[in-house]
Every structure is written in C-alpha cells, then in structure tokens.
Design a protein around this motif. Structure first.
Motif, PDB file in Angstrom:
ATOM      1  N   THR A   1       0.822  -1.203   0.000  1.00  0.00           N
ATOM      2  CA  THR A   1       0.000   0.000   0.000  1.00  0.00           C
ATOM      3  C   THR A   1       0.858   1.256   0.000  1.00  0.00           C
ATOM      4  O   THR A   1       0.554   2.235  -0.706  1.00  0.00           O
ATOM      5  CB  THR A   1      -0.941  -0.010   1.224  1.00  0.00           C
TER       6      THR A   1
ATOM      7  N   LEU B   1      -6.397   3.827  -0.582  1.00  0.00           N
ATOM      8  CA  LEU B   1      -6.531   2.977   0.602  1.00  0.00           C
ATOM      9  C   LEU B   1      -7.826   2.173   0.575  1.00  0.00           C
ATOM     10  O   LEU B   1      -7.864   1.027   1.018  1.00  0.00           O
ATOM     11  CB  LEU B   1      -6.486   3.818   1.871  1.00  0.00           C
TER      12      LEU B   1
ATOM     13  N   THR C   1      -3.782  -5.334  -1.468  1.00  0.00           N
ATOM     14  CA  THR C   1      -3.627  -4.185  -0.585  1.00  0.00           C
ATOM     15  C   THR C   1      -4.351  -4.502   0.720  1.00  0.00           C
ATOM     16  O   THR C   1      -4.950  -5.572   0.878  1.00  0.00           O
ATOM     17  CB  THR C   1      -4.220  -2.920  -1.219  1.00  0.00           C
TER      18      THR C   1
END
Length: 522
Positions: free
Chosen positions: A71, A202, A215
């Motif tokens: 990430t 995110l 992620t």
C-alpha cells in the motif's frame, strides 16, 4: 407643543428579537455524530475484546507487513505521477494557447464518470497479463488524476499574473517562474487533491482485485468473505484506519500555514495565455494521450464486448439492476441529506467549539474506507442486532455514513446564503421556529440540497465494497452485478452493467466541472 407631539407620536417599544431554540438541533446533530463514530468505536471495541496478545499476533506478522508495504509503494508511486499529470494538464488548459482548451478541460474531468474498477476491467480485457504494482499504479493514475486536476485548474484561474510578471522582470526564466512562483501557490489544491487520491487508494477494492494486486482493502474483503466476523479482518481494518488518520495528519503538515490570498489594491487582471509556438504540436501529445488512455480504451473495450454479445446481453437482468441502483441511490441521497441538515444548519447559524467538534465527526467518516465502515456495521449487527444483518436498513446506514460529507458541503453553502434575518422575521410574524426553517431556509437551500442528493446518489451508483458486504440476498446493483460477472471472467455479459454505470455517472462529472468553474468565479 413638545408634550403634544410626544403624546401624538408614541415612542416605539423595543421588541425582543425572536430566536430559534438550538438545543433540539444540537441533539439531532449529536446523534448523527455518535453514529458516525461507530466505525472507530468498533475498532476500539474489537481491540479491547481480543486482547493485546492477540492484537500483536494478528497485526505484527509478515503478511500484514507485506500488505502495508504494498500500500505504501502504491501511494508513493501513484501520487507524484498524478500530481505531474494533473498540473501539466491544468497548465496547458488554463494558461497556454493550446487548441480547443475547453474540450481538453472537459476530457480531463470525464474519466471520473468511469468507475475505477471499470478502468481496470477495460485494461485487463485489452491486456490480460496486467498484474502487480506497476499495473496498479498505471490504472490508478488514469482513474484518479482528475481529483487533482479539478482543484489545481481552479486555483490557476484565480492566481494573479502580476506576481509572475514581477518575478520575470527580476530576471527569472519562465521555468524558474513556474517552479518558484506558481507551483508554491498551488500547494493547498495539490495537498487536498493528493489526500483525496491517497484515501481512494486505501479504500479501493475492485480496481486492485481485478489486476491481482493485494492491498489492505483487498485483504479485508477476502478475510470477511471467508469468515464473517474474523478477528484478522477486524485488526487489518484497524491498521487501515490508522493509515487514514496518518494521511490526514500528514496533509495538515504539508499544507502549512502560509497565506495565499491577494492583498494588493485593485483587482487581479485576467491571466494571459502563453504562446506555445513550435511546442504547440508536441505538447498536444499529453491531452491526446490521456484522452485515449482514460476514455478511448474503456469505450473501445465496452463497444467491443457489446458487439460480441449482441442484443441478448441486455436481457439478463440489466433493467432490474438499474432500477435497484436508482432506488438505493435516491433513498441514500435523501437520507444522507436529511441526516446532514441539522449539522449544516448549526455550523452556519450557531458556530462554536462544540459545533466544530460535531462537524469534524460528520466529515471524518468520509475519509474512512468503505470496507471499514461496512465491516463495522456488519460485525456489530451480527453481534448485537442480528435481525438487521444484510437488510436495506444497514445498507442505507452504510451509504449515509460513507457519503455524509458530500451532503454536508452543498447544504452548508446554501444555508449560508439564506439570511438568518428572514427566519427571525418569519417568527416575528407568528411562525414557529420549525415553520420558519421549513418555509424559509429549506426553500432557499433547496438547490444545495438537490446538489447534495445528486452527489450522494451518484456516489452510491459506483459504490462496490460496502454494497458487496451489506446488501441483502437477492439485491444486486449495477456495481455488484458487474463484479460478479467479471469474477466469472464473463466480460461480455458484464459490459451492459459497466455502460449503465458510466451513463448514470456522467451527471456527476458535469456537476463537478460546473462547481469547479463556479468556485473559480467563471
């Protein structure tokens, strides 16, 4: 004579100004703020329940470290590239004599009408071998750079060219003027747009799941689908929330406290467009290339699959998915706007320390990934409110939390333009406080409320993660139906759902572009 005049013309008595009681509105705003704190409270509750030893075992392990590094690499590569592309496009469309600047400006915003996971679908269809970090960065840049382009372009329209002229008169070359004078004045829009992209990175699930790049968000969804109340998913959710809060703090530090307002006498003159000369044709490669990558490839891919599938692929439940999507989008838009109204009204009519805290609670939840909000609601209903699990009520509650800030922005601006004196005059004429607000303020704030409903509704159209985790059995939106078909590698059948999402998202693109122009005073 004076006594006669005094008796003939009585002195008017001072009447007490009517005021609206704020306490009931504060209570309503506090209730919404408390609900918005549910995701954070859930993470804290789970952390307390499992104990520190379990937290260390689940969080401080190699797999979580790999996800965090993936990430971080994604953020560090995507954001600088997005800044370069967005600033370059904004400079070309706002400050140079490039041919057809309005067309290129519109094309630079239009990619927002294509959901990020549809971008990924288009590129995977074209290049089946797209996998990993590099592919994720590439698709993320072309999908998200408009979030930076919009504020940067608006800021460039407002900059006073006299500052640049002064720098040039002191001997600075055009390149030095840009990097030493123009670019520092773009710090706030660049930081704001970068934060928005970082939060999207995110929370994004579909884009990265399709290209097989893991992620934190994809790991949470995978854990949730394998075990509904998995402590591992909850702890990864805590890591993701921590990353969000760190990004918010980092943006505040990078933004700084410098002033960027013009304080000179007179008004700023319009910006002059720089002549490109011989560079005119070469620089056209940037907008042309972006148009092909962001719009040409998705449209070509969708047209190809539609042609292969023929008319028959439109009869497989597309109409039902469109109807369910529209119903959920409108219901979520209206409910989110109603929930946001008490706080929006308080922030304008009675600003104060408590109101600022409540307003922050309303806004912060919009920065949380949809997967965390959905995970909190799903887990809490399984634990304490099982009859509400996978119901329309929980799905709409998730939409309200996710898109509450969108409703707040439009409402707050419209209420600020409705004078409070009109409410007081209505009460002085016998209206109750509630009637004054309904008959005066709500009518004047109707355009902002409508814009808020539209923004929330069109955000719901493209929402995937929370809908996958919270939707009742048998309910399929365009996004979830598209995702289930692409998961089965049935790209032909998925094409109509992608097309309808783009069609329903186009008004959002036009609205964002219009708001950007309005903000810049054009």
């Amino acid at each position: 004579m004076a006594e006669t005049l005094d008796s003939a013309w009585p002195v008017p008595t001072r009447r007490r100004t009517a005021r609206i009681p704020y306490a009931p509105v504060v209570v309503l705003a506090m209730l919404v703020a408390l609900v918005s704190l549910v995701p954070l409270g859930f993470i804290a509750l789970v952390t307390y329940d499992v104990g520190w030893e379990t937290v260390k075992t689940l969080v401080f392990r190699p797999r979580v470290g790999e996800l965090v590094l993936s990430t971080v690499y994604l953020e560090l590569l995507t954001i600088p590239l997005s800044i370069a592309v967005a600033v370059g496009m904004a400079w070309l469309t706002e400050r140079t004599d490039i041919p057809f600047p309005r067309l290129w400006a519109w094309l630079a915003v239009t990619p927002l009408a294509v959901p990020a996971f549809v971008h990924s679908y288009a590129w995977v269809s074209l290049v089946p071998g797209m996998r990993g970090l590099a592919s994720g960065v590439f698709v993320a840049v072309i999908a998200y750079f408009p979030f930076l382009y919009l504020p940067v372009a608006a800021a460039l329209r407002r900059l006073d060219p006299a500052v640049e002229d002064a720098a040039a008169s002191l001997g600075l070359a055009p390149t030095a003027v840009f990097f030493r004078v123009v670019l520092p004045q773009l710090r706030i829009p660049i930081c704001g747009g970068s934060l928005l992209i970082a939060l999207h990175l995110l929370s994004e699930y579909g884009l990265f799941a399709m290209i097989r790049f893991d992620t934190l968000a994809t790991a949470i969804v995978d854990q949730f689908q394998s075990s509904y109340n998995s402590p591992a998913a909850n702890m990864i959710g805590g890591v993701l929330v921590t990353c969000c809060l760190l990004l918010l703090g980092l943006e505040v530090l990078l933004r700084g406290n410098e002033r960027y307002a013009r304080v000179g006498s007179g008004t700023a003159r319009p910006n002059d467009r720089r002549r490109l000369g011989r560079l005119r044709l070469p620089v056209m490669l940037l907008p042309l290339g972006l148009a092909v990558l962001t719009l040409g490839v998705p449209l070509a891919t969708l047209c190809r699959w539609l042609w292969v599938g023929g008319l028959g692929i439109w009869t497989g439940g597309v109409a039902q998915a469109v109807l369910q999507t529209i119903v959920l989008a409108l219901a979520g838009g209206v409910l989110a706007t109603v929930a946001a109204f008490p706080m929006a009204w308080l922030s304008v009519r009675a600003p104060g320390r408590l109101q600022r805290v409540l307003e922050a609670c309303h806004y912060y939840v919009g920065s949380l990934p949809g997967v965390v909000v959905a995970l909190a609601l799903a887990s809490l209903t399984v634990r304490y409110l099982l009859p509400l699990y996978q119901t329309f009520a929980m799905l709409l509650a998730g939409y309200i939390l996710l898109f509450l800030p969108r409703a707040m922005v439009g409402l707050r601006a419209s209420i600020a333009q409705a004078p409070v004196e009109l409410e007081r005059a209505a009460m002085a004429l016998g209206r109750t406080p509630g009637q004054a607000v309904r008959q005066i303020t709500l009518r004047l704030a109707a355009p902002g409320a409508a814009a808020g409903i539209a923004l929330v509704a069109l955000g719901i159209v493209n929402e995937l993660t929370a809908t996958l985790m919270l939707s009742p059995i048998g309910v399929e939106t365009l996004a979830t139906r598209f995702w289930s078909l692409t998961s089965e590698i049935d790209y032909v059948a998925a094409a109509p759902y992608a097309v309808m999402m783009v069609v329903l998202s186009l008004p959002l693109t036009l609205l964002l572009h219009a708001q950007s122009k309005r903000t810049a005073g054009q």
